[in-house]
Design a protein around this motif. Sequence first.
Motif, PDB file in Angstrom:
ATOM      1  N   GLU A  23       0.764  -1.249   0.015  1.00 25.83           N
ATOM      2  CA  GLU A  23      -0.020  -0.067   0.088  1.00 25.83           C
ATOM      3  C   GLU A  23       0.937   1.110  -0.073  1.00 25.83           C
ATOM      4  N   ARG A  24       1.973   1.209   0.804  1.00 25.31           N
ATOM      5  CA  ARG A  24       2.840   2.360   0.650  1.00 25.31           C
ATOM      6  C   ARG A  24       3.420   2.603  -0.633  1.00 25.31           C
TER       7      ARG A  24
ATOM      8  N   LEU B 103      -5.598  -4.759  -1.917  1.00 22.34           N
ATOM      9  CA  LEU B 103      -5.315  -3.848  -3.015  1.00 22.34           C
ATOM     10  C   LEU B 103      -6.331  -3.690  -4.209  1.00 22.34           C
TER      11      LEU B 103
ATOM     12  N   ARG C  93       2.087   1.757  -3.574  1.00 15.20           N
ATOM     13  CA  ARG C  93       1.284   2.220  -4.289  1.00 15.20           C
ATOM     14  C   ARG C  93       0.911   3.831  -4.131  1.00 15.20           C
ATOM     15  N   GLU C  94       0.823   4.257  -2.799  1.00 10.70           N
ATOM     16  CA  GLU C  94       0.733   5.482  -2.385  1.00 10.70           C
ATOM     17  C   GLU C  94       1.547   6.488  -2.739  1.00 10.70           C
TER      18      GLU C  94
END
Length: 367
Positions: A148-149, A182, A151-152
Amino acid sequence: MKITRIEAIPFAIPYRKPLKFASGEVHVAEHVLVRVHTDEGVTGIAEAPPRPFTYGETQAGIIAVIEKLFAPQLVGSSLLERETMVALLGRTVGNPVAKAAIDMAAWDALGRTLGLPVTELLGGYTDRMRVSHMLGFDEPAAMVAEAERMRETYGITTFKVKVGRRPVELDTAVVRALREALGADVELYVDGNRGWTASEAARAMKEMADLDLLFAEELCPADDVLGRRWLVSHLDVPFIADESAVVPADVTREVLGGSATAISIKVARTGFTHSQRVHHLAEGLGLEVVMGNQIDGQLGSMCTVAFGSAYRLTSRRAGELSNFLDMADDLLTEPLEIRDGELVVRPGSGIGVEVDADKLAHYRQDT
Ligand code: MUC
Ligand code: MG
């Protein structure tokens, strides 16, 4: 354009977070900076990341083989005699990473001498690659948080998940958690680094059948010849040969034998010259290709971008280019930046990057 000297400089940069996978783990980047000097005062650079658990090479071994065998053989060669240099290096068996770094540093020196980017000398198809991030072993929640990190922060939407643990549910739970967190839009594939048997791999893939995987890579050893052939024939996703198919002869053997249906190209082990041969063979055979990561630093990652961007086939899929993000520091004057999920070729001649003299002085281990 004649080579006058080849240097092999050991350096060590710690990882903030070690990368763990079925065949090993990496805590410190103990790599070798290779510099090829020419009579025109040009210096080409490349990085050799030793992977003893995959190719048998060590940092000390790479330095020894370059200083004792390769440098004396190549000094006096012209940068244009790449095939002659490959033939000279080929007199010694093994040592793929040492040979690859010399080859790429020679290409960098050639580009700098001609004032042209290496990626354009190689093929010039595009100037960028989408980035795939490799997730090492951890708990499901930690691996989801890392994805997630990524992607962000960097816009990365393709993830390679390391698998190959026992019981297989340790890994299938991670892949399921990633897909659930995701969503359907990210690309997910798995790499077992030969950790499972063929039947364990088949069970794991069955359990993940609803997770829309893109590829499966080296789930079991290629040396389990019939087991692997059986596994590959039962899968409905391409099976990537990575460490089992380094040079064109390996690719031919694995693919024609039914033990692989796609391949990984890693310039860290085949340089640019042999990677070209592997690329052309893959194109001729109609194979999918992924540009792989040998847990490279920024210089090695830029070499992968230079090669991957040069051809349509190698730039079609996201390349594994982001593991340098886990290193505490690097050697380059201008750090690489992943934006919108992409890495772009640096303008300028050669590979387009420079080593920072102060950083090298700080991290080198031979002074
Ligand atoms: C990969 O794709 O297997 C792990 C070992 C190695 O040599 O490369 C990495 C990534
Ligand atoms: Mg692999």
